[in-house]
Design an enzyme around this catalytic site. Structure first.
Site, PDB file in Angstrom:
ATOM      1  N   ALA A 115      35.478   7.757  16.820  1.00 41.78           N
ATOM      2  CA  ALA A 115      34.179   7.830  15.846  1.00 41.78           C
ATOM      3  C   ALA A 115      33.114   7.033  16.592  1.00 41.78           C
ATOM      4  O   ALA A 115      32.776   5.832  16.480  1.00 41.78           O
ATOM      5  CB  ALA A 115      34.342   7.183  14.541  1.00 41.78           C
ATOM      6  N   LEU A 141      28.041   9.274  18.263  1.00 34.91           N
ATOM      7  CA  LEU A 141      26.898   9.855  19.123  1.00 34.91           C
ATOM      8  C   LEU A 141      25.984   8.631  19.973  1.00 34.91           C
ATOM      9  O   LEU A 141      24.774   9.004  20.095  1.00 34.91           O
ATOM     10  CB  LEU A 141      25.934  10.751  18.310  1.00 34.91           C
ATOM     11  CG  LEU A 141      26.751  11.934  17.707  1.00 34.91           C
ATOM     12  CD1 LEU A 141      25.912  12.957  17.267  1.00 34.91           C
ATOM     13  CD2 LEU A 141      27.211  12.822  19.034  1.00 34.91           C
ATOM     14  N   CYS A 174      30.193  17.258  15.530  1.00 35.72           N
ATOM     15  CA  CYS A 174      30.950  15.862  15.919  1.00 35.72           C
ATOM     16  C   CYS A 174      31.148  15.763  14.129  1.00 35.72           C
ATOM     17  O   CYS A 174      30.276  15.635  13.471  1.00 35.72           O
ATOM     18  CB  CYS A 174      29.907  15.221  16.247  1.00 35.72           C
ATOM     19  SG  CYS A 174      30.651  13.601  16.897  1.00 35.72           S
ATOM     20  N   ILE A 196      37.803  23.474  20.443  1.00 33.08           N
ATOM     21  CA  ILE A 196      37.079  23.130  19.483  1.00 33.08           C
ATOM     22  C   ILE A 196      36.546  21.679  19.733  1.00 33.08           C
ATOM     23  O   ILE A 196      37.011  20.998  20.644  1.00 33.08           O
ATOM     24  CB  ILE A 196      38.098  22.948  18.259  1.00 33.08           C
ATOM     25  CG1 ILE A 196      39.319  22.222  18.944  1.00 33.08           C
ATOM     26  CG2 ILE A 196      38.582  24.226  17.951  1.00 33.08           C
ATOM     27  CD1 ILE A 196      40.601  21.834  17.888  1.00 33.08           C
TER      28      ILE A 196
HETATM   29  C1  FMN Z   1      35.912   9.354  22.970  1.00 30.04           C
HETATM   30  C2  FMN Z   1      35.525  10.599  22.689  1.00 30.04           C
HETATM   31  C3  FMN Z   1      34.282  11.030  22.701  1.00 30.04           C
HETATM   32  C4  FMN Z   1      33.639  12.342  22.406  1.00 30.04           C
HETATM   33  N1  FMN Z   1      32.389  12.119  22.002  1.00 30.04           N
HETATM   34  C5  FMN Z   1      31.973  13.866  22.196  1.00 30.04           C
HETATM   35  C6  FMN Z   1      30.396  13.860  21.933  1.00 30.04           C
HETATM   36  O1  FMN Z   1      29.673  12.965  22.264  1.00 30.04           O
HETATM   37  N2  FMN Z   1      30.107  15.192  21.892  1.00 30.04           N
HETATM   38  C7  FMN Z   1      31.224  16.201  21.702  1.00 30.04           C
HETATM   39  O2  FMN Z   1      30.275  17.606  21.603  1.00 30.04           O
HETATM   40  N3  FMN Z   1      32.250  16.017  21.697  1.00 30.04           N
HETATM   41  C8  FMN Z   1      32.845  14.715  21.909  1.00 30.04           C
HETATM   42  N4  FMN Z   1      34.164  14.614  21.722  1.00 30.04           N
HETATM   43  C9  FMN Z   1      34.884  15.635  21.525  1.00 30.04           C
HETATM   44  C10 FMN Z   1      35.524  16.324  23.062  1.00 30.04           C
HETATM   45  O3  FMN Z   1      34.679  16.932  23.826  1.00 30.04           O
HETATM   46  C11 FMN Z   1      36.802  17.218  22.582  1.00 30.04           C
HETATM   47  O4  FMN Z   1      36.089  18.352  21.989  1.00 30.04           O
HETATM   48  C12 FMN Z   1      37.756  16.785  21.829  1.00 30.04           C
HETATM   49  O5  FMN Z   1      38.176  15.596  22.237  1.00 30.04           O
HETATM   50  C13 FMN Z   1      39.026  17.574  22.055  1.00 30.04           C
HETATM   51  O6  FMN Z   1      39.512  17.773  23.399  1.00 30.04           O
HETATM   52  P1  FMN Z   1      40.567  16.889  24.160  1.00 30.04           P
HETATM   53  O7  FMN Z   1      41.884  16.790  23.163  1.00 30.04           O
HETATM   54  O8  FMN Z   1      40.929  17.496  25.310  1.00 30.04           O
HETATM   55  O9  FMN Z   1      40.102  15.425  23.912  1.00 30.04           O
HETATM   56  C14 FMN Z   1      34.445  13.314  22.190  1.00 30.04           C
HETATM   57  C15 FMN Z   1      35.889  13.090  22.253  1.00 30.04           C
HETATM   58  C16 FMN Z   1      36.532  11.861  22.503  1.00 30.04           C
HETATM   59  C17 FMN Z   1      37.950  11.555  22.640  1.00 30.04           C
END
Ligand code: FMN
Ligand code: FAD
Ligand code: FAD
Ligand code: FMN
Ligand code: FES
Ligand code: FES
Lengths: 301, 290, 301, 290
Positions: free
Chosen positions: A66, A69, A125, A184
């Protein structure tokens, strides 16, 4: 591979919020095999985000975050966009958010002016107010449509899994003019420390990413594929080329990688090379031949 | 090919403070047990942990003690909200630890000069312990601080380090040599060269970035290898948030660092000049780092 | 520990659908440390459910199932309920479902007559039509209220995590007369085999259970605790006593165990004994002292 | 204390059929490779796998061959939709395998009598291989079937088993002894007692439940230990669905079985009488099991 007319040299795209904003990092990611990069979500003004702990690991390559943003704000970020754009054949997607349709549109517009190849709207988010947009088909339409009218580059909309029916949201986004969907974002979740009796993240509830959410992401891409005609970019829990193929078969045209970067830049090359070896062995020429193949057997057994 | 998971845990491990040692007027060392499910952590000199102060913040701290029983210690300088609340904790209070993270120092063949400036000593502390344990290893230690009271680990160092290998300097001259460590380094270089003989010399250093930058220039012009530990703002500590990245090499201080070699440092435009704040914005390194 | 006036000798309850229906098994579970057992969901008539594969394991103690509410039907099941009831001090919860409020109520009524101590309404199975109830606050009210009026024993309502806002559903159930909520049922998910390009489960989409969903379950219990006043029974991904305590701190008054039975009956005793050792060491006399403790620090840092 | 995860995988591992051997007019053995990420499965005699026939069904099958290279084989009798479609598959077709599941036979000290009735031979096949490899182990094998053509693995058995240790019977007398295996058992008991000398005798058996029930009674009255492998409807194979449970001991055939000892079998009211269908309803064991 191409989405909404943008040509990607590889179907692997950096997910938003991972490795943030540094232009040189984005270039390095391209060298390791990414065809596109999505910046961390940028808003109208500089935001500090939540205090730490804001990102922790749970077991088995699963993470909870968390960040709130946190971002430097679009004006501080414009020159970084231009710098990221200096890399040849790297598709630059700027993730944007705002507190109103107009704010969203302004940030998107400025990002496009600064050189973004595509805009990704973060309406998903789970630990921020923007999540109220992405759970409501009408709000989704309104926000997406406002941005759509303001920019001319391709528009991606990133969806949250924390909804009763993701297809309704996807369809609204499509109708409002989105060129592709990203599914997602993280899954709403909580970890409590039993010794201090507190939620561990400073914000309490956060978003789950990594291995635990892959079957959830696959499900959402699968159901979206049946309900929209724009391309879907799969995201969630990809750590190996087999996961990428699973997303393609479910209905994805490209994928985003996030949490797997825990294992460093090399994992990109590994996924990339294995994926292309797979395509060769199985004599596929383009990703589009793989997209949606799991839907072939729909009404059997 | 890809990085292996090296952290003992990525989820804060809650553990009560076992003891607290006062080091200087504004620094204490906090000891906790870091054994999880019967497994002891493996910690390399120069690695760090993320320390969760429930309800307050989570901040990176070098591991300065790693005991046989799985206890670890870290030395905290009181500089702001998080570190101040760490100073206010008492024995029995629970904090969360995850890690260890980072690459740590690579102990090389040859002669080692270990340099710690101010709280930077915490990062090289386990390295000093290590070279002292390797009886065959030739080394000198240089400790610097603004003033005598701020010299870290001095009693322990004076006990374990042969007098001829230990150099101390204070900015105000309140103890031993007056001046900055870089000045001292220059001064004793002939002596070090003599002692090291034909061996290759490596400097291991942690301290204010401006000091590290000066040491790098010194190393470059004297053909000495450097391993320096850097600080950047950190959220995750394990390579996801990207805040700790230094340009233009895309080096993540949490994963590819915090210890960087001369070869890399020489390529880093950001070194000594820019860091990113918690929003990711690039900021000129301010006086805190000096 | 007691919920809705029912006294449980242990806060551990068998989750519905696990180890099904055999009375002797239910008795054995009590010997190993369960304070209550929930039967598999029983409907008005015998149902074969979906074909196999209907339950598979994914990595890291996570499972995917789509059994399709296979069950012998309430009339064949009545004598099994009576037999389960012969065990002293074992709380018997019969999980029920139906295709209309009346069917639900009929099955619940017959189950109560056969000796059920409590009825659990399954309005949440993600791979069945009943899931359309548990995602809609109005339908939830209507179904729960109909059953409430028909039976006099305590009524539990089991909620699905596959909704935009679980608190709305929980509040509807409470208003309609539910005595306790069970959260969560499985998380909607999909696994595709990349060699055959098919969803592995015969039904395609299934429900995720086990370790991957614990942070999701904890989150839902945590948010429900803030929004309802009836007790919450936590469920999802419990494999150790620490998980149980995490659910208590989030707001649960008891817990249900499902997927952990993969490790045999002994795991119940292990969780049970460690839990009671924890209570002793920390000088807690009742579970209620633990319930919701993570909410104490709400508005800090 | 609690059970350990023993399955090689719980997610169907997709693997092409490498070869198919016809065993009898209605039985074939299918061979596939079961090496996952370079790791070979460890399979104990009597364990089973869940075999996924994509688009059709997933059914339990005993492992009857386990080769050095990680290949495994299972022998399928064509009795219904799933088994029939297995019979229609060709080399190269992909099926999914998970497991192995269950406890398997416990090879005990003493003299072993291994009994297989019909397709039940598939379950004891690896056990026969095992006792034959242990040169010091004393054993006999009894193979039964309705008629000569249905005798499983006969050529292989006649090749590897000393003639004096192999007994064959057919219900219709079309090969060697005429009659049921239980009758043959009674007949040869004195001979077995003689051969076993002072050693404890254990019967290992798999076949129609009615046959196993009769063998249990025989064992009880002759003070012989029995290990018998049972069949029940299975969804999961790993202890969650509960369909395979036999009352009143709450024994899960998939986890605590499929092999049960006399001590347990004697306590089981369900044995030879009831099973549960895929809905969980308790059903009198029908002729299929006889
Ligand atoms: C540390 C972190 C920060 C993230 N920040 C954002 C963000 O600013 N905007 C967004 O759309 N998704 C954000 N996400 C979500 C990722 O883009 C992604 O949708 C999510 O982590 C699932 O993919 P993964 O399992 O490959 O990590 C963030 C995820 C993580 C772990
Ligand atoms: C790898 C590494 C090892 C470190 N080892 C030690 C050590 O052994 N002993 C020690 O006393 N200090 C160490 N530090 C520095 C320590 O983390 C900061 O002093 C501390 O975070 C300050 O927090 P604050 O709230 O007290 O002060 P603030 O007033 O919040 O900040 C003071 C300074 O600390 C920085 N800071 C704050 N939060 C973080 C964070 N999450 N990550 C990085 N920097 C932060 C700020 O950017 C600012 O420059 C280390 C830092 C890093 C990166
Ligand atoms: C532990 C175990 C090991 C087995 N080993 C072998 C073996 O090595 N070779 C062999 O040919 N057969 C074996 N069987 C039996 C085999 O699983 C069934 O013959 C097969 O499932 C029949 O499926 P069908 O669709 O062809 O027939 P159907 O017409 O569907 O059913 C025929 C019979 O098989 C039973 N059956 C169907 N599905 C299942 C299931 N999922 N689990 C258990 N029983 C089922 C039915 O209850 C019915 O009694 C074993 C069974 C068990 C429990
Ligand atoms: C094989 C299986 C069958 C299930 N059947 C039912 C059911 O019939 N009714 C129901 O309400 N929940 C059913 N569930 C959901 C569980 O009761 C429980 O909510 C879920 O598995 C999460 O808990 P766990 O992680 O401890 O397994 C089933 C779960 C599994 C794994
Ligand atoms: S601290 Fe997050 S990437 Fe380094
Ligand atoms: S087959 Fe599911 S419990 Fe045995």
């Amino acid at each position: 591979m191409s989405i909404a007319g943008l040509r990607f040299k590889s179907p692997l795209i950096l997910a938003s919020g991972i490795l943030g904003v540094s232009p040189s990092t984005m270039h390095i990611l391209a060298d390791y095999g990414m065809g596109g990069v999505t910046t961390k979500s940028i808003g109208p003004i500089k935001t500090n985000g939540y205090k730490n702990p804001s990102i922790i690991g749970l077991n088995n390559d699963t993470f909870l975050n968390a960040v709130g943003l946190a971002n430097p704000g679009i004006s501080a970020f414009e020159h970084e966009i231009s710098e990221i754009k200096t890399k040849e054949r790297l598709v630059v997607i700027v993730s944007v958010f705002g507190r109103s349709p107009q704010e969203f549109a302004n940030v998107a517009y400025l990002a496009e002016q600064a050189g973004a190849d595509a805009i990704e709207m973060n309406i998903s988010c789970p630990h921020d107010d923007v999540s109220t947009i992405g759970v409501d088909p009408n709000l989704t339409y309104k926000y997406v449509n406002t941005v759509r009218k303001r920019i001319s580059c391709p528009l991606f909309v990133k969806l949250t899994p924390n909804v009763t029916d993701i297809t309704k949201i996807g369809q609204s986004a499509e109708k409002a003019g989105a060129d592709a969907l990203v599914a997602i974002n993280t899954v709403s979740a909580l970890a409590i420390d039993i010794h201090t009796k507190r939620p561990i993240l400073s914000h309490g509830i956060g978003g789950l990413s990594g291995k635990a959410i892959k079957p959830i992401g696959i499900k959402h891409v699968y159901t979206l594929f049946k309900s929209v005609s724009i391309p879907i970019i799969g995201c969630g829990g990809i750590f190996a080329y087999e996961d990428v193929i699973e997303y393609f078969f479910a209905g994805a045209s490209a994928v985003q990688l996030g949490s797997c970067l825990y294992y460093g830049y090399d994992i990109i090359t590994k996924i990339h090379d294995n994926l292309f070896r797979y395509m060769e062995t199985h004599e596929y020429n383009t990703i589009s031949e793989l997209t949606g193949l799991a839907h072939t057997h729909e009404n059997e057994g | 090919m890809s990085l292996k998971k090296t952290a003992h845990t990525d989820k804060p491990f809650s553990t009560p403070i076992k003891s607290i040692t006062r080091e200087t007027p504004d620094s204490i060392t906090i000891f906790v047990n870091f054994v999880i499910d019967g497994k002891k952590p493996i910690i390399k000199p120069g690695q760090f942990i993320m320390v969760w102060i429930p309800g307050i913040d989570e901040v990176p701290m070098a591991v300065s003690y790693a005991l046989e029983n799985g206890d670890i210690g870290f030395t905290v300088k009181d500089v702001g909200e998080a570190t101040h609340s760490l100073h206010n904790l008492e024995i029995g209070d629970i904090i969360g630890i995850r890690g260890p993270y980072g690459n740590g120092y690579q102990v090389r063949e040859g002669y080692s000069v270990i340099v710690g400036g101010g709280i930077g000593m915490a990062s090289v502390k386990l390295l000093i312990d290590l070279v002292q344990k390797k009886m065959t290893h030739h080394y000198s230690v240089i400790v610097g601080a603004r003033t005598k009271k701020e010299l870290l680990y001095l009693p322990e160092l004076e006990k374990n380090c042969p007098k001829s290998q230990l150099f101390v300097c204070t900015d105000d001259g309140s103890y031993e040599n007056k001046g900055f460590v870089t000045e001292l380094l220059k001064e004793i270089l002939p002596w070090i060269k003599e002692r090291s003989g034909a061996q290759k010399i490596t400097i291991y250093a942690c301290g204010p970035e401006i000091m590290l930058k000066k040491i790098l220039l010194f190393c470059n012009s004297n053909n000495i290898e450097l391993e320096a530990s850097l600080e950047r703002y950190m959220r995750c500590g394990f390579g996801l948030c990207g805040l700790c990245i230094v340009d233009p090499l895309g080096i993540k201080i949490c994963q590819n660092g915090p210890v960087l070699t001369s070869a890399i440092l020489n390529e880093l435009d950001d070194f000594g000049r820019f860091h990113r704040d918690e929003t990711g914005e690039k900021i000129r390194i301010d006086s805190h780092y000096e």
